[in-house]
Scaffold this motif. Structure first.
Motif, PDB file in Angstrom:
ATOM      1  N   ARG A  83      34.836  40.337  37.878  1.00  0.00           N
ATOM      2  CA  ARG A  83      35.294  39.525  38.951  1.00  0.00           C
ATOM      3  C   ARG A  83      36.236  38.270  38.530  1.00  0.00           C
ATOM      4  NH1 ARG A  83      29.807  39.704  40.822  1.00  0.00           N
ATOM      5  NH2 ARG A  83      29.267  37.609  39.876  1.00  0.00           N
ATOM      6  N   GLU A  84      36.015  38.072  37.547  1.00  0.00           N
ATOM      7  CA  GLU A  84      37.059  37.106  36.813  1.00  0.00           C
ATOM      8  C   GLU A  84      38.336  37.601  36.461  1.00  0.00           C
ATOM      9  OE1 GLU A  84      35.399  35.341  33.407  1.00  0.00           O
ATOM     10  OE2 GLU A  84      33.896  33.922  34.551  1.00  0.00           O
ATOM     11  N   ARG A  87      40.084  38.674  39.750  1.00  0.00           N
ATOM     12  CA  ARG A  87      40.502  37.272  40.343  1.00  0.00           C
ATOM     13  C   ARG A  87      41.841  36.792  39.273  1.00  0.00           C
ATOM     14  NH1 ARG A  87      36.491  34.474  40.482  1.00  0.00           N
ATOM     15  NH2 ARG A  87      36.473  33.327  38.330  1.00  0.00           N
ATOM     16  N   ASP A  88      41.878  37.077  38.334  1.00  0.00           N
ATOM     17  CA  ASP A  88      43.251  36.920  37.293  1.00  0.00           C
ATOM     18  C   ASP A  88      44.208  37.833  37.765  1.00  0.00           C
ATOM     19  OD1 ASP A  88      44.470  35.552  34.957  1.00  0.00           O
ATOM     20  OD2 ASP A  88      44.491  37.644  34.231  1.00  0.00           O
ATOM     21  N   ALA A  90      44.799  39.097  40.680  1.00  0.00           N
ATOM     22  CA  ALA A  90      45.151  38.431  41.915  1.00  0.00           C
ATOM     23  C   ALA A  90      46.010  37.331  41.798  1.00  0.00           C
ATOM     24  CB  ALA A  90      43.942  38.099  43.122  1.00  0.00           C
ATOM     25  N   GLU A  91      45.755  36.382  40.730  1.00  0.00           N
ATOM     26  CA  GLU A  91      46.536  35.317  40.596  1.00  0.00           C
ATOM     27  C   GLU A  91      47.889  35.548  40.054  1.00  0.00           C
ATOM     28  OE1 GLU A  91      43.937  32.775  38.614  1.00  0.00           O
ATOM     29  OE2 GLU A  91      42.771  31.928  40.204  1.00  0.00           O
ATOM     30  N   GLN A 130      45.118  45.611  42.779  1.00  0.00           N
ATOM     31  CA  GLN A 130      45.732  44.048  42.282  1.00  0.00           C
ATOM     32  C   GLN A 130      46.319  44.190  40.851  1.00  0.00           C
ATOM     33  OE1 GLN A 130      45.984  41.550  43.988  1.00  0.00           O
ATOM     34  NE2 GLN A 130      44.356  41.376  45.358  1.00  0.00           N
ATOM     35  N   ASN A 397      42.318  41.427  49.772  1.00  0.00           N
ATOM     36  CA  ASN A 397      43.239  41.168  49.107  1.00  0.00           C
ATOM     37  C   ASN A 397      43.751  39.693  49.260  1.00  0.00           C
ATOM     38  OD1 ASN A 397      42.690  43.310  46.949  1.00  0.00           O
ATOM     39  ND2 ASN A 397      44.206  44.840  48.799  1.00  0.00           N
ATOM     40  N   SER A 400      41.615  36.675  49.195  1.00  0.00           N
ATOM     41  CA  SER A 400      41.131  36.249  47.901  1.00  0.00           C
ATOM     42  C   SER A 400      42.119  35.091  47.433  1.00  0.00           C
ATOM     43  CB  SER A 400      41.036  37.401  46.742  1.00  0.00           C
ATOM     44  OG  SER A 400      42.439  37.906  46.779  1.00  0.00           O
TER      45      SER A 400
END
Length: 481
Positions: A83-84, A87-88, A90-91, A130, A397, A400
């Motif tokens: 998940r991390e 998320r990274d 996506a950021e 992503q 997407n 998030s």
């Protein structure tokens, strides 16, 4: 009003129109310093001759969906770490969005960035899984070729891993062709719907077999999965490959007509003058699809500045945000509000709604978005808290990238530079002088009364400029270019 003053006002209005269409608006200094329309067009082109890449990730840092699956299967990654990593990624795509928005707002190379925004809608592509590296390569390819030859742009973006992945060409193999990529190349990128047959699609799909990419973002032609047999496309037969199909599309004058029509609707008027489009398309075709030459021809034409073309373009959310930032030198203390604005108004860079891109025009406006659009200057210029939430689009997407609760707009505005050209402007003339920079039309009497009502607490000349600017930017006409 004497003839000289009238001429100056006319020239300023035309320059404002040029900068709003060919870029993201103008500062007062830009309008004052421009010597002529033709010189301004030349400066826009020369200022966009070079391009520096956007970069948020190095190739060896990129973590793909396949990498993550492999790590999980080997027990080297648990669900929390997965998940991390997601998320990274996506950021990083978010950071790419903001970095490009910064370039648009900077005013440097504004014509190139405006063309790239157009091509991002034309060659619509969104991040799958992503993958920030793929999107970084895709947008840099578009920016690099934005003012070059359309044929080079078409070939380059068609071979981008992000596009091949988005349009499923990785699954396009001999004996099991996938028609998605071939269909969109014809329907959306070159010919337009109705200018090809289903047979052309099926045969072209076979030619594009083998066009694939590696996990580290490199285009690769895999001969083992390519269909080497003869194909018949547009009445021609041969053992065609993808490059042959692209060349056939460029040889077809309908490609020049279709692309020119889209450029005209975006940069000139949504209701095209068909005779002018045909003339421009012929020139575009004869110059081997010279994009910069086409844009110069449009921006130096007398008809581009006709009243029928002024204030007819509804700014997209990105144009609105980048334009505000450029004109007033606005910077955001935190990046998230700019993502919030894009999501709320329906144009999040790198997340077009579908393969056809954003529909644009009146589709940008509905009852909820119009209210937020008109309140946006107050939120941005007065550092306000916003409790509006973006409409749910059903996209995990984009969701998030959202944050729960409201948004706090904290900005820095370069009022010093913006105020200077109006330092000697009498208070009574301020509304009209500011409107000449900010709006496509002069203020109507009732509008002037409305904005002047915002001056009750403004005690200084600078404070009056601030109040009037905010009020004028909150008028419906500020939504137009």
């Amino acid at each position: 009003m004497n003839a000289v003053t009238s001429s100056l006002k006319t020239d300023t209005a035309k320059l404002r129109h040029l900068y709003s269409r060919a870029g993201f608006g103008a500062t007062p200094d830009q309008l004052a310093d421009a010597q002529s329309l033709k010189r301004a067009v030349r400066n826009l082109l020369s200022d966009s001759e070079t391009v520096s890449e956007l970069k948020v990730v190095e190739p060896d840092e990129n973590v793909t969906k396949k990498n993550l699956k492999d790590l999980m299967q080997r027990g080297q990654l648990d669900r929390q770490m997965l998940r991390e990593r997601i998320r990274d990624n996506a950021e990083r795509v978010r950071d790419l969005n903001l970095q490009w928005l910064d370039r648009m707002a900077s005013g440097k190379g504004s014509l190139r960035e405006k063309m790239a925004l157009f091509w991002h809608g034309h060659f619509a592509c969104r991040t799958m899984g992503q993958n920030p590296l793929f999107m970084q390569q895709y947008i840099n390819t578009i920016r690099q070729h934005a003012l070059g030859r359309f044929g080079d742009l078409l070939m380059a973006v068609s071979k981008e891993p992000a596009m091949l992945q988005f349009l499923n060409n990785q699954q396009n193999r001999k004996n099991a062709p996938n028609e998605n990529f071939a269909r969109e190349v014809m329907e959306l990128f070159t010919l337009g719907r109705g200018n090809y047959t289903e047979r052309d699609i099926k045969e072209a799909a076979r030619a594009f077999t083998g066009w694939q990419f590696t996990p580290d973002g490199q285009f690769v032609f895999r001969e083992k999965v390519h269909d080497e047999a003869d194909k018949t496309v547009f009445g021609k037969t041969g053992p065609f490959r993808g490059e042959d199909i692209v060349q056939m599309l460029l040889e077809n004058r309908q490609t020049a007509r279709f692309v020119t029509g889209k450029i005209y609707r975006f940069f000139v008027n949504e209701t095209p003058d068909e005779a002018r489009v045909s003339e421009l398309a012929d020139h575009f075709y004869k110059t081997n699809y010279d994009i910069a030459g086409l844009m110069e021809r449009i921006f130096t034409a007398d008809w581009f500045y006709d009243a029928r073309n002024i204030g007819t373009h509804i700014k997209s959310p990105v144009e609105l945000l980048a334009g505000m930032r450029h004109t007033l030198g606005i910077t955001f203390d935190q990046p998230q509000p700019q993502i919030f604005v894009q999501r709320t108004l329906g144009q999040l860079l790198f997340y077009p709604p579908n393969v056809a891109g954003w529909p644009g025009g009146k589709n940008w406006i509905d009852s909820s978005s119009l209210l937020f659009r008109m309140q946006l200057p107050n939120y941005v210029l007065k550092a306000a808290d916003v409790n509006i939430r973006p409409k749910e689009d059903g996209d995990v997407n984009t969701q998030s990238l959202a944050r729960k609760g409201g948004q706090t707009f904290r900005t820095t505005v370069n009022w010093t530079d913006f105020e200077k050209p109006f330092a000697q402007t009498p208070d009574a003339a301020l509304p009209d002088a500011l409107a000449a920079v900010l709006l496509p039309f002069p203020l109507r009497p009732e509008q002037k009364t409305l904005v002047q009502n915002q001056l009750k607490s403004a005690q200084t000349h600078a404070a009056r400029i601030h109040a009037l600017t905010t009020a004028i930017m909150s008028l419906p006409e500020y939504q137009l270019a």
